[in-house]
Design a protein around this motif. Structure first.
Motif, mmCIF file in Angstrom:
data_model
loop_
_atom_site.group_PDB
_atom_site.id
_atom_site.type_symbol
_atom_site.label_atom_id
_atom_site.label_comp_id
_atom_site.label_asym_id
_atom_site.label_seq_id
_atom_site.Cartn_x
_atom_site.Cartn_y
_atom_site.Cartn_z
ATOM 1 N N UNK A 155 2.557 -1.841 0.610
ATOM 2 C CA UNK A 155 1.157 -1.880 1.099
ATOM 3 C C UNK A 155 1.103 -2.556 2.477
ATOM 4 N N UNK A 156 1.776 -3.695 2.606
ATOM 5 C CA UNK A 156 1.733 -4.450 3.872
ATOM 6 C C UNK A 156 2.431 -3.661 4.975
ATOM 7 N N UNK A 157 3.575 -3.026 4.617
ATOM 8 C CA UNK A 157 4.318 -2.258 5.629
ATOM 9 C C UNK A 157 3.456 -1.093 6.125
ATOM 10 N N UNK A 158 2.780 -0.440 5.193
ATOM 11 C CA UNK A 158 1.926 0.701 5.556
ATOM 12 C C UNK A 158 0.868 0.295 6.591
ATOM 13 N N UNK A 159 0.348 -0.923 6.445
ATOM 14 C CA UNK A 159 -0.721 -1.383 7.342
ATOM 15 C C UNK A 159 -0.182 -2.253 8.481
ATOM 16 N N UNK A 160 1.135 -2.393 8.558
ATOM 17 C CA UNK A 160 1.743 -3.162 9.654
ATOM 18 C C UNK A 160 1.440 -4.651 9.588
ATOM 19 N N UNK A 161 1.246 -5.164 8.365
ATOM 20 C CA UNK A 161 0.957 -6.603 8.223
ATOM 21 C C UNK A 161 2.262 -7.332 7.896
ATOM 22 N N UNK A 162 2.547 -8.390 8.662
ATOM 23 C CA UNK A 162 3.755 -9.177 8.402
ATOM 24 C C UNK A 162 3.378 -10.390 7.558
ATOM 25 N N UNK A 163 4.032 -10.571 6.416
ATOM 26 C CA UNK A 163 3.723 -11.767 5.619
ATOM 27 C C UNK A 163 4.062 -13.034 6.403
ATOM 28 N N UNK A 164 3.328 -14.135 6.171
ATOM 29 C CA UNK A 164 3.675 -15.396 6.845
ATOM 30 C C UNK A 164 5.027 -15.887 6.336
ATOM 31 N N UNK A 165 5.698 -16.768 7.100
ATOM 32 C CA UNK A 165 6.979 -17.278 6.614
ATOM 33 C C UNK A 165 6.792 -17.913 5.243
#
Ligand SMILES: C[S@@+](CC[C@H](N)C(=O)[O-])C[C@H]1O[C@@H](n2cnc3c(N)ncnc32)[C@H](O)[C@@H]1O
Length: 267
Positions: A155-165
């Protein structure tokens, strides 16, 4: 008393959302824990980090004398409602419990040791308050991707969201989240005859309910989603609806998982 602020920081304000969602995931180990608590002479049982009280309620039903502790005030309030009047429920947490050494026949912590700032000190404290010959039981999630983490990675990759460290423990405090790593925690706490069992869990939850838990900020995934602006969150929700379809069984998502259940005897 020293307070371990790491867990409190992560759980503050989440009790209601946790009760409706991940509490039922963590409840997957209740049958295995109850089986191991039904030992002869197990009268005085302590549950540490009782959360919303699902396991505590089942322990009370077995007829043991239960004491439960929980550091988060909102979790404690929900647990109080879930437990019979007169249950000994105390606001306290690891690494220092307000009990004398050797008080309890069985000491239990369900998915707590993986949230504290010093897991070794945490298990040592569970062992301290168990009587000689008493049992200590605790569960943790092993390392490795879960179905829900893999779903959200997509889901995050699809929307280009990088998880915080990720908020990892410093290496000298962390432990290997494997049967061997958990057994080593038991050994370090001086627990005898330690064993670690893999407990299979299947968590069913409606997609809307699961999203509510995520959006509230539970866990690393939740904190990532929550930190996004409104329009990005709406896009993440649309991707989640799309990508989670494969996991549906009827109306519910099904998340299989494996927990590690450690047990050992206080020498
Ligand atoms: C994943 S929840 C598990 C709750 C409950 N045991 C269950 O199975 O539903 C983690 C719990 O650990 C509690 N916690 C966090 N830090 C803690 C600490 N230092 N000592 C004891 N409990 C702690 C949290 O408040 C939360 O209730």
């Amino acid at each position: 008393m020293t307070t371990d602020t790491r867990g409190s920081r992560h759980w503050s304000g989440l009790a209601g959302a946790y009760a409706d969602t991940f509490a039922h995931y963590c409840a997957g180990t209740i049958p295995a824990v109850l089986e191991r608590t039904a030992v002869p002479g197990a009268c005085d049982v302590l549950e540490v980090g009782a959360g919303t009280g699902l396991l505590s309620a089942r322990l009370v039903e077995t007829g043991v004398r239960l004491t439960a502790t929980e550091p988060d005030a909102d979790m404690l309030a929900i647990a109080r409602d879930a437990l019979p009047d007169g249950t000994n429920l105390i606001r306290a947490g690891l690494p220092e419990l307000p009990f004398r050494t050797g008080l309890f026949d069985v000491v239990i912590a369900n998915f707590v040791i993986n949230h504290v700032g010093d897991p070794r000190a945490g298990v040592a404290e569970l062992a301290r308050v168990a009587r000689p010959g008493g049992r200590v039981l605790f569960t943790v999630w092993p390392s490795g991707p879960t179905v829900q983490a893999e779903l959200f990675a997509r889901v995050l990759a699809e929307e280009g969201v990088t998880p915080p460290p990720s908020d990892m423990l410093p290496p000298h405090l962390d432990f290997e989240r494997s049967p061997e790593g958990v057994a080593a925690l038991c050994d370090d706490a001086g627990l005898a005859d330690a064993s670690v069992t893999e407990v299979a869990i299947r968590w069913r939850i409606h997609p809307d309910d699961f999203w509510r838990g995520i959006e509230a900020g539970i866990g690393v995934i939740g904190r990532t989603v929550q930190s996004q602006p409104d329009e990005a969150r709406a896009r993440l929700r649309a991707s989640y609806d799309d990508l989670s379809r494969d996991l549906l069984d009827g109306d519910d998502l099904v998340f299989p998982a494996t927990a590690l259940l450690a047990e050992g005897e206080k020498a």
